[in-house]
Design a protein around this motif. Structure first.
Motif, PDB file in Angstrom:
ATOM      1  N   GLU A   1       3.494  -7.862  -5.648  1.00  0.00           N
ATOM      2  CA  GLU A   1       2.734  -8.356  -4.492  1.00  0.00           C
ATOM      3  C   GLU A   1       1.229  -8.154  -4.709  1.00  0.00           C
TER       4      GLU A   1
ATOM      5  N   GLU B   1       0.078 -10.758  -7.131  1.00  0.00           N
ATOM      6  CA  GLU B   1       0.024 -12.102  -6.514  1.00  0.00           C
ATOM      7  C   GLU B   1      -1.199 -12.229  -5.618  1.00  0.00           C
TER       8      GLU B   1
ATOM      9  N   ASN C   1      -4.251 -12.733  -7.644  1.00  0.00           N
ATOM     10  CA  ASN C   1      -4.309 -14.101  -8.164  1.00  0.00           C
ATOM     11  C   ASN C   1      -4.728 -15.088  -7.082  1.00  0.00           C
ATOM     12  N   ASP C   2      -4.214 -14.844  -5.851  1.00  0.00           N
ATOM     13  CA  ASP C   2      -4.596 -15.725  -4.739  1.00  0.00           C
ATOM     14  C   ASP C   2      -6.096 -15.637  -4.493  1.00  0.00           C
TER      15      ASP C   2
ATOM     16  N   LEU D   1      -1.383 -18.185 -11.750  1.00  0.00           N
ATOM     17  CA  LEU D   1      -0.132 -18.020 -10.995  1.00  0.00           C
ATOM     18  C   LEU D   1       0.841 -17.172 -11.797  1.00  0.00           C
TER      19      LEU D   1
ATOM     20  N   LYS E   1      11.370 -16.063  -6.010  1.00  0.00           N
ATOM     21  CA  LYS E   1       9.907 -16.217  -6.003  1.00  0.00           C
ATOM     22  C   LYS E   1       9.445 -17.073  -7.185  1.00  0.00           C
TER      23      LYS E   1
END
Length: 655
Positions: A553, A556, A559-560, A568, A600
């Motif tokens: 998490e 991620e 990366n966001d 990604l 995911k």
């Protein structure tokens, strides 16, 4: 489409080097039957030293000789024994005898036993150890800590002054159980049980016990008659200051003069080890001087308490005194267990310390059997618990002992004392015995070792403090139990909360290391690479699941934030190099994790699982999803290379 190229360019060096890497297949281990596996596991657990190795390929006669040498180490070094070795052993044997006689009498009093029992215990056990023991330096006899524990545990239920015969019977019976327990550990090769007493625990415990033992000596050093029966520091000190009217100035003067003399000789010997004989002979000299003083001035009539008459003669048999009745069986077994473990730990630790100095091996299991048999035989010959004593072994080592014959010389000297010299001890004052005990146990307080533990491992320091304070303020047994409990809790924490690390690539190589440790290591976009550094089993799978989910998490969300299309997340790589074992819960953990990641759109990749782990994963994975060739690699470098090239191929095909 510019961004992905930029990103590839950023990690270009790593991909380029890695592209040349040849990919090796992860091979499953050779098949072995369950019986074979069990045999191997048992051998590794109970016979790590493989004692039967020396017998392979020998004739029956040689096997017989080797077996008898294995059981009785004296047969190994005995044939090579010569006069030169004997000279060294006689010197060291007489030196430790001069220390063993006053210490034996003192430690027996510490255990609330008749002083003569301390001398009996310095006669039979050393002879047995010389035949069965594998240490050349260990000097055997009663020790302060075991004496203190035995005395205090038995005194909780039986008074040594009101019921001395029963107390003596219980002491011999406890010694029998201690010996039984010690030799059983050796025979069943369960020596790892005493490893639960870690170095930190022992340093704290010994220091606490040394202070308790020293405070107990205030009774004899101050001449107090009504002294507390409790062991804690508070009741002892309150007892000392509540009975100030009982203090005897003659006793105090004599006690502190001899105490200063003994501490001074100890200091000299510590500064100059060549002068070891000064501190070794000082206790006997103190006993002789104080006895002469008492005799000359008739001091026993002026408030100085003396040992009194001791019976002459060798150890009487005591097997008829072993007491296995229902009323006291629990107490005797408990006392035997605690004193057995403590004395065994001390004996083996001392043996190993001096073996390391002289560069030879001490066999832990042999030592357990030797110390155990010594206590079983001792319990039938009027001896209480004995083991290898640190102060005596240090003197033995410094005096230049060469073999266990120094123990035999000591035993012979004690025998002569028992037969002919007992009347001489009639006027020996108790106060000198107190001073001898204080001097002996002060050496157990190891401040430099405590400082080093603080430097190396703060948690170990807490364990040490708990042992120390527990012994001082609660009791010897409970202090030890608390420290062992905390040590086990520490091991459980390491098992239930295994270390997981996020790994990155060291630029210009295909090496992957902990990102927090190596500052130049860089995370690889599109990958979460985690190292698990412990066996995976039922106690830690839940923790690992939560921890890995959190890493993913975090990755991620990073990366966001970066808003990079190529960033990604696509793969989760688990480096299993340090995972030494896995159970059914562990297999389920991998299956559940793979399903959760699939939801995911992430792929689970395993790196370098060991044979046992591969085997269990294959057996537990009917769908053959976990052990697929494209999801199992030998190194993280190969995994990243292969997966990156597969992405490239995929994206170019897509273009």
């Amino acid at each position: 489409m510019v961004e992905p190229n930029n990103n590839n360019h950023h990690h270009h060096h790593q991909v380029e080097i890695a592209m040349e890497t040849e990919v090796h297949r992860v091979a499953p281990p050779p098949r072995r039957s369950t019986l074979n596996k069990l045999k191997r596991r048992l051998k590794e657990t109970f016979f790590p030293d493989d004692p039967l190795r020396q017998f392979s390929g020998q004739t029956c006669k040689v096997k017989l000789v080797l077996a008898s040498q294995y059981i009785f180490p004296i047969l190994e070094w005995g044939p090579r024994y010569n006069l030169k070795l004997l000279k060294s052993d006689i010197v060291s044997g007489l030196t430790i005898a001069s220390l063993a006689i006053p210490q034996g009498i003192s430690y027996a009093k510490l255990a609330n036993l008749p002083p003569i029992v301390g001398l009996y215990s310095s006669f039979v056990p050393p002879l047995i150890y010389a035949v069965l023991g594998s240490s050349r330096d260990l000097a055997v006899g009663p020790v302060s800590i075991a004496s203190l524990i035995m005395g205090s545990m038995l005194r909780q239920e039986v008074s040594p002054s009101k019921d001395p015969v029963l107390f003596l019977q219980l002491a011999f019976s406890s010694t029998f159980f201690a010996g039984l327990f010690q030799s059983s550990l050796g025979f069943l090769r369960l020596g790892f049980i005493i490893d639960f007493l870690s170095k930190a625990t022992l340093i704290g415990f010994m220091a606490g016990a040394a202070i308790i033992v020293s405070l107990q000596q205030l009774k004899s050093l101050l001449g107090i008659k009504n002294f507390t029966k409790k062991m804690g520091i508070v009741p002892v000190l309150s007892s000392v200051f509540h009975n100030t009217d009982e203090w005897s100035w003659q006793t105090i003067l004599m006690g502190f003069c001899f105490l200063l003399f003994l501490l001074f000789t100890r200091h000299i010997s510590m500064r100059k080890p060549k002068l070891f004989w000064i501190s070794a002979g000082a206790p006997l000299l103190s006993v002789i001087l104080s006895t002469l003083l008492v005799f000359a001035f008739k001091a026993q009539n002026h408030g100085i308490s003396v040992i009194g008459k001791l019976q002459e003669g060798l150890n009487p048999p005591s097997w008829n005194m072993l007491h296995f009745h229902d009323n006291y069986l629990g107490l005797v077994m408990k006392t035997g267990l605690v004193t057995g473990i403590i004395s065994l730990t001390e004996g083996i630790a001392v043996g190993r310390t001096f073996a390391a100095l002289k560069n030879y091996q001490v066999d832990g299991n042999k030592e357990m059997i030797a110390i155990g048999v010594m206590n079983i035989v001792g319990s039938s010959t009027s001896c209480y618990i004995t083991t290898g004593a640190f102060s005596r072994s240090a003197v033995n080592h410094n005096a230049g002992c060469k073999t266990a014959v120094s123990n035999i010389i000591m035993a012979v000297t004690v025998m002569v004392t028992l037969l002919f010299l007992m009347p001489l001890f009639q006027y020996t004052p108790n106060v000198v015995l107190g001073a001898i005990i204080v001097t002996a146990v002060i050496g157990l307080i190891d401040v430099p070792a405590a400082c080093q533990i603080w430097k190396i491992d703060k948690f170990d320091f807490v364990v040490m403090l708990c042992a120390f304070l527990g012994v001082l303020f609660i009791s010897v047994q409970e202090g030890l139990a608390i420290a062992v409990g905390i040590s086990i809790f520490k091991i459980l924490m390491q098992v239930t909360r295994p270390k997981t690390v996020m790994m990155g690539n060291i630029p210009g190589t295909d090496i992957y290391r902990d990102l927090h440790h190596y500052k130049d290591a860089a995370a690889v976009p599109g990958f979460v690479i985690l190292g698990i550094e412990a066996p995976i089993n039922f106690v830690n799978t839940t923790y690992l699941k939560e921890r890995i989910t959190r890493w993913i998490e975090d990755s991620e969300s990073e990366n966001d934030g970066a808003k990079k299309k190529s960033g990604l997340l696509k793969f989760v790589i688990l480096d299993l190099s340090a995972v030494s074992a896995i159970d059914t819960s562990g297999v389920s953990f991998f299956k559940d994790l793979r399903i959760a990641l699939e939801k995911k759109n992430l792929e689970l990749v395993l790196v370098n699982p060991i044979g046992e782990v591969i085997e269990k994963l294959q057996q537990g994975d009917e769908a053959k999803e976990l052990a697929r060739p494209d999801s199992m690699f030998l190194t993280v470098g190969e995994a990243v290379t292969t997966l990156l090239s597969s992405i490239k191929t995929h994206s170019s095909a897509y273009v």
